[in-house]
Design a protein around this motif. Structure first.
Motif, PDB file in Angstrom:
ATOM      1  N   ARG A 200       0.848  -1.192   0.000  1.00 51.69           N
ATOM      2  CA  ARG A 200       0.000   0.000   0.000  1.00 51.69           C
ATOM      3  C   ARG A 200       0.889   1.250   0.000  1.00 51.69           C
ATOM      4  NH1 ARG A 200      -3.155  -1.113   4.246  1.00 51.69           N
ATOM      5  NH2 ARG A 200      -4.602  -2.253   2.913  1.00 51.69           N
ATOM      6  N   ASN A 201       0.570   2.171  -0.873  1.00 43.31           N
ATOM      7  CA  ASN A 201       1.320   3.428  -1.047  1.00 43.31           C
ATOM      8  C   ASN A 201       2.667   3.243  -1.743  1.00 43.31           C
ATOM      9  OD1 ASN A 201      -0.705   4.840   0.399  1.00 43.31           O
ATOM     10  ND2 ASN A 201       0.253   4.258   2.333  1.00 43.31           N
ATOM     11  N   HIS A 202       2.952   2.049  -2.268  1.00 41.08           N
ATOM     12  CA  HIS A 202       4.197   1.855  -2.999  1.00 41.08           C
ATOM     13  C   HIS A 202       4.152   2.673  -4.284  1.00 41.08           C
ATOM     14  CE1 HIS A 202       7.448  -0.114  -5.208  1.00 41.08           C
ATOM     15  NE2 HIS A 202       7.893  -0.537  -4.042  1.00 41.08           N
ATOM     16  N   PRO A 203       5.276   3.243  -4.701  1.00 41.77           N
ATOM     17  CA  PRO A 203       5.239   4.129  -5.871  1.00 41.77           C
ATOM     18  C   PRO A 203       4.926   3.435  -7.189  1.00 41.77           C
ATOM     19  CG  PRO A 203       7.498   3.823  -5.082  1.00 41.77           C
ATOM     20  CD  PRO A 203       6.598   3.255  -4.051  1.00 41.77           C
ATOM     21  N   PHE A 204       5.231   2.118  -7.332  1.00 41.56           N
ATOM     22  CA  PHE A 204       4.975   1.520  -8.638  1.00 41.56           C
ATOM     23  C   PHE A 204       4.496   0.068  -8.593  1.00 41.56           C
ATOM     24  CE2 PHE A 204       9.573   1.228  -7.806  1.00 41.56           C
ATOM     25  CZ  PHE A 204       9.755  -0.149  -7.846  1.00 41.56           C
ATOM     26  N   VAL A 205       4.123  -0.450  -7.442  1.00 41.97           N
ATOM     27  CA  VAL A 205       3.619  -1.816  -7.343  1.00 41.97           C
ATOM     28  C   VAL A 205       2.151  -1.776  -6.908  1.00 41.97           C
ATOM     29  CG1 VAL A 205       3.799  -4.034  -6.158  1.00 41.97           C
ATOM     30  CG2 VAL A 205       5.866  -2.793  -6.798  1.00 41.97           C
ATOM     31  N   ARG A 206       1.331  -2.549  -7.593  1.00 47.11           N
ATOM     32  CA  ARG A 206      -0.082  -2.653  -7.261  1.00 47.11           C
ATOM     33  C   ARG A 206      -0.499  -4.121  -7.217  1.00 47.11           C
ATOM     34  NH1 ARG A 206       1.231   1.683  -6.441  1.00 47.11           N
ATOM     35  NH2 ARG A 206       0.361   3.679  -7.124  1.00 47.11           N
ATOM     36  N   VAL A 207      -1.510  -4.403  -6.410  1.00 40.26           N
ATOM     37  CA  VAL A 207      -2.123  -5.728  -6.329  1.00 40.26           C
ATOM     38  C   VAL A 207      -3.632  -5.522  -6.422  1.00 40.26           C
ATOM     39  CG1 VAL A 207      -2.493  -7.776  -4.897  1.00 40.26           C
ATOM     40  CG2 VAL A 207      -0.247  -6.659  -4.917  1.00 40.26           C
ATOM     41  N   PRO A 208      -4.343  -6.229  -7.299  1.00 38.85           N
ATOM     42  CA  PRO A 208      -5.779  -5.997  -7.477  1.00 38.85           C
ATOM     43  C   PRO A 208      -6.573  -6.169  -6.186  1.00 38.85           C
ATOM     44  CG  PRO A 208      -4.929  -7.383  -9.235  1.00 38.85           C
ATOM     45  CD  PRO A 208      -3.828  -7.266  -8.220  1.00 38.85           C
ATOM     46  N   ARG A 209      -7.571  -5.317  -6.022  1.00 35.90           N
ATOM     47  CA  ARG A 209      -8.454  -5.379  -4.858  1.00 35.90           C
ATOM     48  C   ARG A 209      -9.358  -6.599  -4.955  1.00 35.90           C
ATOM     49  NH1 ARG A 209     -13.704  -3.059  -4.104  1.00 35.90           N
ATOM     50  NH2 ARG A 209     -13.488  -2.172  -6.205  1.00 35.90           N
ATOM     51  N   VAL A 210      -9.526  -7.305  -3.849  1.00 30.58           N
ATOM     52  CA  VAL A 210     -10.384  -8.486  -3.786  1.00 30.58           C
ATOM     53  C   VAL A 210     -11.795  -8.065  -3.381  1.00 30.58           C
ATOM     54  CG1 VAL A 210     -10.817 -10.656  -2.566  1.00 30.58           C
ATOM     55  CG2 VAL A 210      -8.485 -10.044  -3.250  1.00 30.58           C
ATOM     56  N   HIS A 211     -12.803  -8.589  -4.080  1.00 29.51           N
ATOM     57  CA  HIS A 211     -14.207  -8.374  -3.716  1.00 29.51           C
ATOM     58  C   HIS A 211     -14.625  -9.533  -2.805  1.00 29.51           C
ATOM     59  CE1 HIS A 211     -15.144  -5.108  -6.723  1.00 29.51           C
ATOM     60  NE2 HIS A 211     -14.003  -5.578  -7.196  1.00 29.51           N
ATOM     61  N   GLU A 212     -14.402  -9.350  -1.516  1.00 32.08           N
ATOM     62  CA  GLU A 212     -14.652 -10.441  -0.572  1.00 32.08           C
ATOM     63  C   GLU A 212     -16.093 -10.909  -0.588  1.00 32.08           C
ATOM     64  OE1 GLU A 212     -12.413 -10.536   3.357  1.00 32.08           O
ATOM     65  OE2 GLU A 212     -12.439  -8.389   2.926  1.00 32.08           O
ATOM     66  N   GLU A 213     -17.028  -9.974  -0.763  1.00 29.34           N
ATOM     67  CA  GLU A 213     -18.445 -10.319  -0.683  1.00 29.34           C
ATOM     68  C   GLU A 213     -18.879 -11.258  -1.803  1.00 29.34           C
ATOM     69  OE1 GLU A 213     -18.117  -6.861  -3.455  1.00 29.34           O
ATOM     70  OE2 GLU A 213     -17.167  -7.517  -1.586  1.00 29.34           O
ATOM     71  N   LEU A 214     -18.107 -11.340  -2.883  1.00 25.21           N
ATOM     72  CA  LEU A 214     -18.433 -12.206  -4.014  1.00 25.21           C
ATOM     73  C   LEU A 214     -17.543 -13.439  -4.092  1.00 25.21           C
ATOM     74  CD1 LEU A 214     -18.973  -9.503  -6.806  1.00 25.21           C
ATOM     75  CD2 LEU A 214     -20.721 -10.647  -5.415  1.00 25.21           C
ATOM     76  N   SER A 215     -16.553 -13.528  -3.234  1.00 25.13           N
ATOM     77  CA  SER A 215     -15.564 -14.606  -3.325  1.00 25.13           C
ATOM     78  C   SER A 215     -15.901 -15.751  -2.379  1.00 25.13           C
ATOM     79  CB  SER A 215     -14.165 -14.055  -3.018  1.00 25.13           C
ATOM     80  OG  SER A 215     -13.821 -13.030  -3.931  1.00 25.13           O
ATOM     81  N   SER A 216     -15.383 -16.916  -2.713  1.00 22.03           N
ATOM     82  CA  SER A 216     -15.622 -18.112  -1.904  1.00 22.03           C
ATOM     83  C   SER A 216     -14.454 -19.073  -2.092  1.00 22.03           C
ATOM     84  CB  SER A 216     -16.926 -18.787  -2.340  1.00 22.03           C
ATOM     85  OG  SER A 216     -16.791 -19.313  -3.652  1.00 22.03           O
ATOM     86  N   ARG A 217     -14.648 -20.286  -1.634  1.00 20.32           N
ATOM     87  CA  ARG A 217     -13.594 -21.303  -1.760  1.00 20.32           C
ATOM     88  C   ARG A 217     -13.327 -21.661  -3.223  1.00 20.32           C
ATOM     89  NH1 ARG A 217     -13.565 -27.249  -0.415  1.00 20.32           N
ATOM     90  NH2 ARG A 217     -11.462 -27.748   0.320  1.00 20.32           N
ATOM     91  N   ASP A 218     -14.354 -21.537  -4.070  1.00 19.99           N
ATOM     92  CA  ASP A 218     -14.227 -21.930  -5.482  1.00 19.99           C
ATOM     93  C   ASP A 218     -14.049 -20.750  -6.436  1.00 19.99           C
ATOM     94  OD1 ASP A 218     -14.600 -24.810  -5.233  1.00 19.99           O
ATOM     95  OD2 ASP A 218     -16.647 -24.321  -4.619  1.00 19.99           O
ATOM     96  N   VAL A 219     -14.385 -19.557  -5.998  1.00 22.94           N
ATOM     97  CA  VAL A 219     -14.375 -18.396  -6.890  1.00 22.94           C
ATOM     98  C   VAL A 219     -13.703 -17.223  -6.196  1.00 22.94           C
ATOM     99  CG1 VAL A 219     -15.794 -16.739  -8.159  1.00 22.94           C
ATOM    100  CG2 VAL A 219     -16.483 -19.136  -8.061  1.00 22.94           C
ATOM    101  N   LEU A 220     -12.839 -16.538  -6.942  1.00 27.17           N
ATOM    102  CA  LEU A 220     -12.191 -15.319  -6.438  1.00 27.17           C
ATOM    103  C   LEU A 220     -12.500 -14.190  -7.415  1.00 27.17           C
ATOM    104  CD1 LEU A 220     -10.226 -13.843  -4.510  1.00 27.17           C
ATOM    105  CD2 LEU A 220      -8.349 -14.650  -5.959  1.00 27.17           C
ATOM    106  N   VAL A 221     -13.115 -13.121  -6.902  1.00 29.45           N
ATOM    107  CA  VAL A 221     -13.461 -11.964  -7.726  1.00 29.45           C
ATOM    108  C   VAL A 221     -12.580 -10.797  -7.314  1.00 29.45           C
ATOM    109  CG1 VAL A 221     -15.307 -10.411  -8.477  1.00 29.45           C
ATOM    110  CG2 VAL A 221     -15.826 -12.798  -7.909  1.00 29.45           C
ATOM    111  N   MET A 222     -11.969 -10.151  -8.300  1.00 25.12           N
ATOM    112  CA  MET A 222     -11.052  -9.048  -8.010  1.00 25.12           C
ATOM    113  C   MET A 222     -11.134  -8.012  -9.123  1.00 25.12           C
ATOM    114  SD  MET A 222      -7.542 -11.078  -9.040  1.00 25.12           S
ATOM    115  CE  MET A 222      -8.292 -12.713  -9.004  1.00 25.12           C
ATOM    116  N   ASP A 223     -10.547  -6.861  -8.897  1.00 25.42           N
ATOM    117  CA  ASP A 223     -10.495  -5.832  -9.929  1.00 25.42           C
ATOM    118  C   ASP A 223      -9.787  -6.369 -11.165  1.00 25.42           C
ATOM    119  OD1 ASP A 223     -11.740  -4.113  -8.225  1.00 25.42           O
ATOM    120  OD2 ASP A 223      -9.950  -2.932  -7.741  1.00 25.42           O
TER     121      ASP A 223
END
Length: 879
Positions: A200-223
């Motif tokens: 977080r706040n790194h000048p040039f590294v990003r990791v997509p945000r996870v949509h926890e409310e839509l994710s489960s053991r079988d499905v991962l939803v992210m930006d």
């Protein structure tokens, strides 16, 4: 069950080729390579677990010839996607409803398909585009079944003498949770969020945000991330050398600073986004290095940099080897020493961490040991990551960045910076340098000349201090931000304090007999904390803590003490446990570790170490209630320059119910953040409070204050036999001496008479913190400035961690050290790597000068390449 059955059937074929490979281990290279190719082909057919196991085989150079190893280093391939019908069924199970009910649009064609999962593009009702990662049908059962089979196969192979030393079954048992856990999207989402928080706040590294409310053991939803695939580095919009430097910087930051790293950093898991951003994807496999792993790794690299090969061999064995007790004797040490010298002296221009580990792993195998699982996973990651980086820029000097990271981790100046400062100090402070050499012949002064762990390369040697200023023996004047580590809240040589000291000295400097001064100081302290409080005087904060802990044990009849990780309570054995650079264990349940040679092992082991601000710490206190005498805490940890009022109130409640004493260490904060301490701000009343620094007016002093019934445990009963059995002894020839008491009384009376001192300090601190942060931001420098109530800190770090261990792990130590010396060149003294303090003597003009000096220093450091990852910085050239 069908997947499990297929795994067992295929296992027979794999077993055959595994045996063939093992039998041919002693034959020619061509036969072994052919057998490795055949085994690799069957591993690919067996699915994801075997693919990853094959990649791990690719790190075990001692087991296979180099050509054969290469067969296991190319396991990256796209696989056919699931059929639409199967995909819809899997999505419904993972989302809990039809994908048409969740998404406004869903593309059935995957954008990527791997051995464990496939990824699709979708659109939410709000128009946001997301990536949906779906576990492949049947893969979970296949992983579980095949892991059982593979474990059995490795046990069979392990009977062969030449293979046995590598302990493949043991290795796989440790790796199995990592490999089988990659089909759990909920776990992957949690790991992705953890890495995202680290950057977080790194000048040039990003990791997509996870949509926890839509994710489960079988499905991962992210930006969903738009940009050029890692397979297309030419479209990244950066020159190859700068792109490769950013990639290496990001990856090494994960390894050396965070200890949580991407195991699979291949081109398919990296996107080059607009603006030169690097976006990491796919956290199914995440490696971890513990606090001990990172400490050992850094100490090993540091010994190699200094070319201390005997030490390096010992540290390598401690860091990398399983069963290090087997690795003794001159043959092993000489062989490893030759490998270290070759890689760290002769091949630095062609540095490869994996090549070094390859050679080292072979040596371990020959001597009956193997690399630890943590570093085996790291080797797998480096296999991919460094290869990817080298493809982007074939001319990159990998060792230069490795060296830069080890420099940042170690609390020492690098040679280049030290030489430059040596010339500068020779011109501006020759007498100070000469006096340091003179001191080295006779004086060991671990607080300043020879500071433990954090040595000062160029300590300040002061001739005179007054108000907010210091003047060194060379006549240089500085605005002081050290405050003598805390006592001088009114500034140096305050007239009232000087007069009190002179008068007390003229009256004989009384000690070891009673005098009115100690009574008056005790009354002032007690009145500040509570009408029923008692006071016991000592000579330092360290002594105050020792006495308080003894009182707590005597009062409760219990032996154990609980403390918080990163909290410093003086230089006693108890006070040093887990307090400085060394931390160990799960952050939520730390293990005790010593921070000095000579500490009593029993004291360290019996200390319960907690994490400040964590609810789990309160549960651990309750679980150990029957054995805990007290919990000691810095209510406002100096390393964080802030407090957690809610946690402190909860701590009082839990301990009160369990009959455990709460001891506040307010040696620094006492009479600094308020007239009294932090407890007055948060509204808590500890059983005991340890004081020092300010209450001595600049002279050695300490005190314990608290509930009358508790502190009276140190008062004689009048019965010598009862005293020895049930009272806590506290002594000290100089405790409560008249000169110290006079100085402390003068300071407390001034603070009581001028209550506006505290709001003024609070306002000035707030202004300075905000102004310094703004100046760093204007320069584009990753810098964290934190503080309140006259206490603040400056660290060069992109993250904002809440734990002390994480702050130190990510700290750019070299830059922080350099800042102290650059600031000195602009007339400001701040102690290297220490909390900074303001006093009532600091004027607005002083703070403006401090801010201006900071801005100039940061710009100078940026121009010198301290915060750049360009080729010029990596090669050591000036920008």
């Amino acid at each position: 069950m069908r997947s499990a059955g297929l795994a067992v059937v295929e296992a027979g074929r794999v077993l055959w080729w595994t045996v063939v490979l093992a039998v041919r281990f002693g034959l020619g290279r061509r036969d072994r390579v052919r057998a490795a190719r055949l085994l690799r082909a069957y591993l690919l057919r067996m699915g994801p677990l075997y693919i990853k196991a094959g990649q791990v085989l690719g790190t075990q150079s001692g087991l296979l010839p180099r050509d054969a190893v290469e067969e296991f280093r190319t396991f990256f391939a796209e696989l056919p996607p699931m059929r639409d019908r199967v995909l819809r069924r899997t999505l419904r199970r993972g989302l809990g409803r039809s994908p048409d009910e969740v998404f406004a649009a869903f593309d059935m064609r995957p954008v990527a398909a791997g051995s464990v999962a496939q990824v699709h593009r979708a659109r939410l009702d709000n128009g946001e585009t997301v990536a949906v990662k779906v576990v492949r049908a049947g893969v979970r059962g296949r992983l579980e079944a095949s892991s059982t089979v593979l474990g059995a196969l490795l046990s069979i192979v392990n009977v062969l003498p030449k293979v046995r030393g590598y302990d493949l079954p043991g290795h796989f048992r440790e790796l199995r949770p990592l490999l089988t856990g990659q089909c759990d999207m909920a776990g992957e989402g949690a790991r992705q969020q953890e890495v995202a928080a680290n950057f977080r706040n790194h000048p040039f590294v990003r990791v997509p945000r996870v949509h926890e409310e839509l994710s489960s053991r079988d499905v991962l939803v992210m930006d969903f991330v738009e940009g050029a695939s890692g397979h297309l580095p030419d479209e990244a919009g950066l020159p190859p050398h700068e792109l490769a430097a950013r990639m290496q910087d990001a990856f090494y930051c994960m390894v050396y600073f965070h200890g949580v790293f991407h195991v699979d950093p291949h081109p398919g898991n990296l996107v080059f986004a607009p603006g030169g951003l690097l976006v990491f994807l796919d956290f199914g496999l995440v490696g971890r290095l513990s606090e001990d792993d990172r400490w050992n790794l850094a100490s090993f690299y540091y010994a190699c940099i200094r070319k201390e090969w005997t030490t390096a061999v010992r540290r390598f064995t401690r860091a990398f080897a399983v069963r290090p007790e087997r690795l003794t004797g001159s043959a092993y040490e000489e062989e490893l020493g030759r490998i270290l010298r070759r890689h760290f002296e002769e091949e630095t221009s062609r540095w490869s961490t994996l090549a070094f580990l390859d050679d080292a792993i072979r040596i371990l195998g020959r001597h009956g040991s193997r690399i630890t699982t943590a570093f085996s996973v790291l080797a797998l990651s480096l296999l991919t990551g460094e290869g990817f980086i080298a493809k982007v820029d074939p001319d990159i000097d990998l060792w230069a960045t490795t060296r830069r990271f080890t420099d940042r981790f170690a609390p020492y100046l690098n040679d280049e910076l030290r030489d430059r400062l040596q010339h500068q100090m020779a011109d501006t402070a020759p007498r100070s340098l000469a006096l340091r050499k003179r001191a080295a012949r006779r004086l060991v002064a671990p607080t300043h000349f020879d500071r433990f762990v954090l040595p000062s390369a160029f300590p300040l040697v002061v001739d005179r201090a007054y108000g907010s200023k210091l003047r060194d023996v060379d006549g240089n004047e500085y605005i002081d931000l050290g405050g003598g580590f805390g006592p001088h809240i009114l500034g140096y040589a305050h007239p009232a304090v000087v007069a009190a000291i002179q008068d007390a000295a003229a009256r004989g400097a009384v000690n070891a007999v009673g005098h009115p001064g100690e009574v008056r100081l005790a009354e002032l302290i007690a009145e500040a904390f509570g009408p029923d409080h008692r006071v016991l005087l000592a000579n330092s904060g360290t002594e105050a803590v020792q006495v308080a802990l003894r009182i707590a044990r005597a009062f409760t009849g219990r032996q154990r003490v609980a403390k918080f990780e990163g909290h410093y309570h003086g230089f006693s054995d108890q006070g040093l446990v887990s307090s400085w650079f060394r931390y160990r264990g799960d952050p939520r349940a730390p293990e005790p570790v010593g921070n000095s040679a000579g500490m009593q092992d029993a004291v360290v082991a019996e200390t319960l170490v907690l994490q400040y601000g964590e609810r789990g710490s309160l549960d651990r206190i309750a679980a150990h209630a029957d054995e805990l005498a007290c919990v000691i805490v810095e209510p406002m940890p100096s390393a964080l320059a802030d407090y957690d009022a809610e946690f402190l109130r909860a701590l009082s409640d839990v301990c009160g119910k369990a009959g455990i004493l709460v001891v506040y260490d307010e040696v620094v904060t006492g009479f600094r953040v308020a007239y009294g301490g932090v407890q007055h701000i948060v509204g808590t009343v500890p059983d005991l409070t340890c004081l020092g620094k300010i209450i001595g007016g600049g002279l050695p002093a300490g005190a314990v204050t608290g509930r009358a019934d508790v502190v009276d445990t140190a008062r004689t009963s009048g019965d010598p036999f009862h005293d020895v059995d049930g009272r806590a002894f506290a002594g000290g020839t100089m405790s409560g001496n008249s000169v110290t008491c006079a100085a402390g009384t003068a300071v407390l009376e001034q603070l009581r008479a001028w209550p506006d001192t505290y709001p003024g300090l609070r306002e000035r601190t707030s202004w300075l913190v905000a102004d310094l942060a703004a100046r760093a931001a204007d320069c584009g420098v990753p810098c964290q400035v934190r503080g309140r109530d006259s206490i603040f800190s400056i660290t060069f770090d992109h993250a904002t961690p809440s734990l002390v261990r994480d702050r130190l792990a990510g700290l750019d130590v070299t830059a922080t050290l350099a800042l102290a010396y650059h600031m000195r060149g602009h007339g400001v003294f701040l102690p290297e790597l220490h909390t900074l303090l303001l006093s009532a003597a600091h004027s607005d003009a002083d703070l403006e000068q401090v801010s201006e000096a900071f801005g100039k220093s940061v710009r100078e450091m940026a121009s010198a390449g301290f915060f750049s990852i360009s080729r010029e910085r990596l090669t050591g050239e000036r920008l």
